[in-house]
Write a protein that holds these residues in place. Sequence first.
Motif, mmCIF file in Angstrom:
data_model
loop_
_atom_site.group_PDB
_atom_site.id
_atom_site.type_symbol
_atom_site.label_atom_id
_atom_site.label_comp_id
_atom_site.label_asym_id
_atom_site.label_seq_id
_atom_site.Cartn_x
_atom_site.Cartn_y
_atom_site.Cartn_z
ATOM 1 N N HIS A 1 29.172 27.053 -13.526
ATOM 2 C CA HIS A 1 27.799 26.597 -13.277
ATOM 3 C C HIS A 1 26.764 27.619 -13.740
ATOM 4 O O HIS A 1 25.809 27.932 -13.028
ATOM 5 C CB HIS A 1 27.582 26.274 -11.798
ATOM 6 N N LEU A 2 26.949 28.142 -14.928
ATOM 7 C CA LEU A 2 26.057 29.170 -15.445
ATOM 8 C C LEU A 2 24.616 28.694 -15.547
ATOM 9 O O LEU A 2 23.677 29.453 -15.288
ATOM 10 C CB LEU A 2 26.550 29.665 -16.810
ATOM 11 N N ARG A 3 24.419 27.452 -15.926
ATOM 12 C CA ARG A 3 23.059 26.928 -16.077
ATOM 13 C C ARG A 3 22.486 26.440 -14.747
ATOM 14 O O ARG A 3 21.289 26.529 -14.514
ATOM 15 C CB ARG A 3 23.050 25.791 -17.094
ATOM 16 N N ASP A 4 23.339 25.914 -13.879
ATOM 17 C CA ASP A 4 22.884 25.359 -12.607
ATOM 18 C C ASP A 4 22.516 26.431 -11.581
ATOM 19 O O ASP A 4 21.601 26.250 -10.792
ATOM 20 C CB ASP A 4 23.958 24.460 -11.987
ATOM 21 N N LEU B 1 29.713 31.674 -3.889
ATOM 22 C CA LEU B 1 31.079 32.142 -3.646
ATOM 23 C C LEU B 1 32.092 31.367 -4.472
ATOM 24 O O LEU B 1 33.114 31.906 -4.880
ATOM 25 C CB LEU B 1 31.426 32.043 -2.153
ATOM 26 N N THR B 2 31.803 30.115 -4.757
ATOM 27 C CA THR B 2 32.701 29.304 -5.572
ATOM 28 C C THR B 2 32.631 29.703 -7.039
ATOM 29 O O THR B 2 33.643 29.701 -7.741
ATOM 30 C CB THR B 2 32.330 27.813 -5.420
ATOM 31 N N ASP B 3 31.452 30.052 -7.501
ATOM 32 C CA ASP B 3 31.253 30.399 -8.912
ATOM 33 C C ASP B 3 31.698 31.818 -9.255
ATOM 34 O O ASP B 3 32.077 32.087 -10.393
ATOM 35 C CB ASP B 3 29.772 30.281 -9.302
ATOM 36 N N LEU B 4 31.613 32.726 -8.292
ATOM 37 C CA LEU B 4 31.842 34.146 -8.569
ATOM 38 C C LEU B 4 33.206 34.435 -9.204
ATOM 39 O O LEU B 4 33.270 35.133 -10.217
ATOM 40 C CB LEU B 4 31.635 34.975 -7.303
ATOM 41 N N PRO B 5 34.326 33.914 -8.676
ATOM 42 C CA PRO B 5 35.615 34.225 -9.311
ATOM 43 C C PRO B 5 35.698 33.762 -10.770
ATOM 44 O O PRO B 5 36.258 34.469 -11.610
ATOM 45 C CB PRO B 5 36.639 33.482 -8.442
ATOM 46 N N VAL B 6 35.124 32.615 -11.069
ATOM 47 C CA VAL B 6 35.154 32.105 -12.441
ATOM 48 C C VAL B 6 34.331 33.012 -13.356
ATOM 49 O O VAL B 6 34.723 33.302 -14.488
ATOM 50 C CB VAL B 6 34.641 30.652 -12.504
#
Length: 107
Positions: free
Chosen positions: A47-50, A56-61
């Motif tokens: 979710h780089l743009r969002d 916390l969900t985006d951080l590992p990716v």
Amino acid sequence: MQISAQQLAELLTGIARAQAAIVNGLENELAGVRSGRIIPALQNVAHLRDHPQPTLTDLPVRVVLSSLGRAAGPDIAAIVKDLERLCSGGGTAEAPAEAMDFTKPAA
């Protein structure tokens, strides 16, 4: 067990490096799979743009993406800062000890 933000950041970094090694192995066998399939899929999930600030969900990716980049790898200090921000329940940089205590059941 209690784990600090620093320890969690190091664990996320280690997992990301293992995942990056798998992607690099695939790239060696299937040329173009990294840039044509894997990176776009990871960018979508991150979710780089969002979300300019990771959740916390985006951080590992995002840690995996930084492991796949040309730079030296993920910045552990930045990961610690994000973890402290996310686990504090708000925008403050102070993370209460109970926020990282995995011995207590989730609320």
